[in-house]
Design a protein around this motif. Structure first.
Motif, PDB file in Angstrom:
ATOM      1  N   PHE A 170       0.753  -1.273  -0.168  1.00  0.00           N
ATOM      2  CA  PHE A 170       0.020   0.040   0.066  1.00  0.00           C
ATOM      3  C   PHE A 170       0.989   1.163   0.164  1.00  0.00           C
ATOM      4  N   HIS A 171       2.076   1.401   0.710  1.00  0.00           N
ATOM      5  CA  HIS A 171       2.706   2.493   0.923  1.00  0.00           C
ATOM      6  C   HIS A 171       3.592   2.754  -0.289  1.00  0.00           C
ATOM      7  N   GLN A 172       3.632   1.763  -1.119  1.00  0.00           N
ATOM      8  CA  GLN A 172       4.490   1.913  -2.379  1.00  0.00           C
ATOM      9  C   GLN A 172       3.660   2.047  -3.755  1.00  0.00           C
ATOM     10  N   GLN A 173       2.433   1.991  -3.603  1.00  0.00           N
ATOM     11  CA  GLN A 173       1.452   2.070  -4.836  1.00  0.00           C
ATOM     12  C   GLN A 173       1.449   3.320  -5.198  1.00  0.00           C
ATOM     13  N   LYS A 174       0.717   3.367  -6.429  1.00  0.00           N
ATOM     14  CA  LYS A 174       0.416   4.828  -7.358  1.00  0.00           C
ATOM     15  C   LYS A 174      -0.558   5.533  -6.312  1.00  0.00           C
ATOM     16  N   ILE A 175       0.089   6.759  -6.259  1.00  0.00           N
ATOM     17  CA  ILE A 175      -0.960   7.828  -5.694  1.00  0.00           C
ATOM     18  C   ILE A 175      -1.759   8.454  -6.703  1.00  0.00           C
ATOM     19  N   SER A 176      -3.058   8.497  -6.797  1.00  0.00           N
ATOM     20  CA  SER A 176      -3.919   8.874  -7.543  1.00  0.00           C
ATOM     21  C   SER A 176      -4.773  10.095  -7.298  1.00  0.00           C
ATOM     22  N   ALA A 177      -5.438  10.756  -8.212  1.00  0.00           N
ATOM     23  CA  ALA A 177      -6.543  11.755  -7.845  1.00  0.00           C
ATOM     24  C   ALA A 177      -7.608  11.518  -6.849  1.00  0.00           C
ATOM     25  N   PHE A 178      -7.738  10.187  -6.648  1.00  0.00           N
ATOM     26  CA  PHE A 178      -8.574   9.770  -5.888  1.00  0.00           C
ATOM     27  C   PHE A 178      -8.435   9.739  -4.243  1.00  0.00           C
ATOM     28  N   HIS A 179      -6.670   9.901  -4.070  1.00  0.00           N
ATOM     29  CA  HIS A 179      -6.364   9.564  -2.927  1.00  0.00           C
ATOM     30  C   HIS A 179      -6.195  10.828  -2.055  1.00  0.00           C
ATOM     31  N   GLY A 180      -6.911  10.749  -0.843  1.00  0.00           N
ATOM     32  CA  GLY A 180      -7.000  12.004  -0.021  1.00  0.00           C
ATOM     33  C   GLY A 180      -5.862  12.166   1.015  1.00  0.00           C
ATOM     34  N   LEU A 181      -5.925  13.274   1.478  1.00  0.00           N
ATOM     35  CA  LEU A 181      -4.530  13.529   2.338  1.00  0.00           C
ATOM     36  C   LEU A 181      -4.733  12.735   3.691  1.00  0.00           C
ATOM     37  N   SER A 182      -5.897  12.533   4.065  1.00  0.00           N
ATOM     38  CA  SER A 182      -6.206  12.043   5.297  1.00  0.00           C
ATOM     39  C   SER A 182      -7.349  10.893   4.941  1.00  0.00           C
ATOM     40  N   ARG A 183      -7.663  10.010   5.893  1.00  0.00           N
ATOM     41  CA  ARG A 183      -8.932   9.248   5.990  1.00  0.00           C
ATOM     42  C   ARG A 183     -10.279  10.136   6.427  1.00  0.00           C
ATOM     43  N   PRO A 184     -10.974  10.000   5.625  1.00  0.00           N
ATOM     44  CA  PRO A 184     -12.473  10.666   5.891  1.00  0.00           C
ATOM     45  C   PRO A 184     -13.064  10.388   7.120  1.00  0.00           C
ATOM     46  N   SER A 185     -13.643  11.369   8.043  1.00  0.00           N
ATOM     47  CA  SER A 185     -14.089  10.954   9.216  1.00  0.00           C
ATOM     48  C   SER A 185     -15.532  10.219   9.135  1.00  0.00           C
ATOM     49  N   ILE A 186     -16.060  10.406   7.929  1.00  0.00           N
ATOM     50  CA  ILE A 186     -17.511   9.666   7.776  1.00  0.00           C
ATOM     51  C   ILE A 186     -17.267   8.210   7.513  1.00  0.00           C
ATOM     52  N   SER A 187     -17.878   7.324   7.864  1.00  0.00           N
ATOM     53  CA  SER A 187     -17.659   5.904   7.611  1.00  0.00           C
ATOM     54  C   SER A 187     -18.062   5.534   6.399  1.00  0.00           C
ATOM     55  N   ILE A 188     -17.687   4.417   5.686  1.00  0.00           N
ATOM     56  CA  ILE A 188     -17.912   3.936   4.162  1.00  0.00           C
ATOM     57  C   ILE A 188     -19.559   3.743   4.050  1.00  0.00           C
ATOM     58  N   GLN A 189     -20.044   3.143   5.186  1.00  0.00           N
ATOM     59  CA  GLN A 189     -21.681   2.992   5.032  1.00  0.00           C
ATOM     60  C   GLN A 189     -22.392   3.979   5.397  1.00  0.00           C
ATOM     61  N   SER A 190     -22.072   5.146   6.163  1.00  0.00           N
ATOM     62  CA  SER A 190     -22.633   6.600   6.312  1.00  0.00           C
ATOM     63  C   SER A 190     -22.607   7.389   4.863  1.00  0.00           C
ATOM     64  N   TYR A 191     -21.551   7.246   4.243  1.00  0.00           N
ATOM     65  CA  TYR A 191     -21.136   7.969   2.997  1.00  0.00           C
ATOM     66  C   TYR A 191     -22.118   7.089   1.988  1.00  0.00           C
ATOM     67  N   LEU A 192     -21.947   5.986   1.895  1.00  0.00           N
ATOM     68  CA  LEU A 192     -22.986   5.392   0.939  1.00  0.00           C
ATOM     69  C   LEU A 192     -24.571   5.665   1.118  1.00  0.00           C
ATOM     70  N   GLU A 193     -24.841   5.485   2.292  1.00  0.00           N
ATOM     71  CA  GLU A 193     -26.220   5.759   2.763  1.00  0.00           C
ATOM     72  C   GLU A 193     -26.661   7.247   2.303  1.00  0.00           C
ATOM     73  N   ARG A 194     -25.624   8.255   2.683  1.00  0.00           N
ATOM     74  CA  ARG A 194     -25.957   9.730   1.994  1.00  0.00           C
ATOM     75  C   ARG A 194     -26.010   9.688   0.634  1.00  0.00           C
ATOM     76  N   ILE A 195     -24.977   8.926  -0.128  1.00  0.00           N
ATOM     77  CA  ILE A 195     -25.579   9.026  -1.697  1.00  0.00           C
ATOM     78  C   ILE A 195     -26.636   8.396  -2.132  1.00  0.00           C
ATOM     79  N   PHE A 196     -27.060   7.412  -1.365  1.00  0.00           N
ATOM     80  CA  PHE A 196     -28.438   6.665  -1.528  1.00  0.00           C
ATOM     81  C   PHE A 196     -29.653   7.509  -1.461  1.00  0.00           C
ATOM     82  N   LYS A 197     -29.515   8.237  -0.359  1.00  0.00           N
ATOM     83  CA  LYS A 197     -30.516   9.217  -0.112  1.00  0.00           C
ATOM     84  C   LYS A 197     -30.828  10.375  -1.014  1.00  0.00           C
TER      85      LYS A 197
END
Length: 210
Positions: free
Chosen positions: A34-61
C-alpha cells in the motif's frame, strides 16, 4: 432486477457493499505494498471522518438514482481495480471512488440524473474535483461502461447469495450453534471480501459462455 426495488433489499445491499468495501480497504491499508502503490487523484490527504456506510447511505438518500446503478457502480469498481492494479481500494480513496462510480453509473443507466455539481455536494468535494475524478475514472475503465444483461444478472445473483450467507439463522435452538455459525460466517466473509473485487474476471468464462 425487480427485487432491488424493495427498500429492505436496498438497505441490505447498501449495508453489505459498505461492509465489503471497508474490509477491502482495511485489508489493503495493512498490505506493505500500500505504501508503494501509485498515488492517484482519488487519494485523499487523510482518511475521511465519515464511515463508508454512512457515506454510501448519504449517496443513496440524495442521489435518487435507480437501484440498478449501485450494482453497475460495483461492476465499474471491479473493472477499475482490474485495469489499474497499482491503484488498490484503500481508506484514502474509497469514498471518492464510490461517489464517482455511482455518478457515472447514473449517467449511463438513468434517463434523468443530477449534474456533477450536485454530486459534488453530495460527496463533499468540489465540482472541479469531481469533474477531474470523472475523467480519470473513465480513462481508468478504458471507457468500458456497457454492462450487458448477463453480466448484470451475474453480479446481482452473486450479491444476493452473499447477502443471504451473511444473514444469521432464523431458528436456532442451541445458542452455542448460533455463536459458532456466526463466527464461521464472519470468517467466510473476511476471506471472501479481500478478493471480491475481481469477481468479473473470475466469472468471465461463465459470462461469455452464456
Amino acid at each position: 432486477m425487480a427485487e432491488l426495488e424493495c427498500p429492505s433489499v436496498m438497505s441490505k445491499l447498501i449495508a453489505y457493499l459498505s461492509s465489503l468495501l471497508q474490509q477491502v480497504a482495511e485489508s489493503n491499508d495493512l498490505n506493505p505494498r500500500f505504501h508503494q502503490q501509485k498515488i492517484s487523484a482519488f487519494h485523499g490527504l487523510s482518511r475521511p471522518s465519515i464511515s463508508i456506510q454512512s457515506y454510501l447511505e448519504r449517496i443513496f438518500k440524495y442521489a435518487n438514482c435507480s437501484p440498478s446503478c449501485y450494482v453497475v457502480a460495483y461492476v465499474y469498481l471491479d473493472r477499475f481495480t482490474q485495469q489499474q492494479p497499482s491503484l488498490s481500494i484503500n481508506s484514502f480513496n474509497v469514498h471518492r471512488l464510490l461517489i464517482t462510480s455511482v455518478m457515472i453509473a447514473a449517467k449511463f443507466m438513468d434517463d434523468m440524473y443530477y449534474n456533477n455539481a450536485y454530486y459534488a455536494k453530495v460527496g463533499g468535494i468540489t465540482t472541479t474535483e469531481i469533474n477531474f475524478l470523472e475523467v480519470d475514472f473513465l480513462f481508468g475503465l478504458g471507457f468500458q461502461l456497457n454492462v450487458n444483461p448477463t453480466t448484470f444478472h451475474t453480479y446481482c445473483s452473486y450479491l444476493q447469495k452473499e447477502m443471504f450467507l451473511l444473514q444469521p439463522p432464523l431458528n436456532t435452538q442451541d445458542p452455542s450453534l448460533s455463536s459458532s455459525s456466526s463466527s464461521s460466517s464472519s470468517q467466510t466473509y473476511k476471506s471472501r471480501s479481500t478478493k471480491l473485487l475481481h469477481y468479473e474476471e473470475d466469472q468471465q468464462q461463465e459470462v461469455v459462455a452464456v
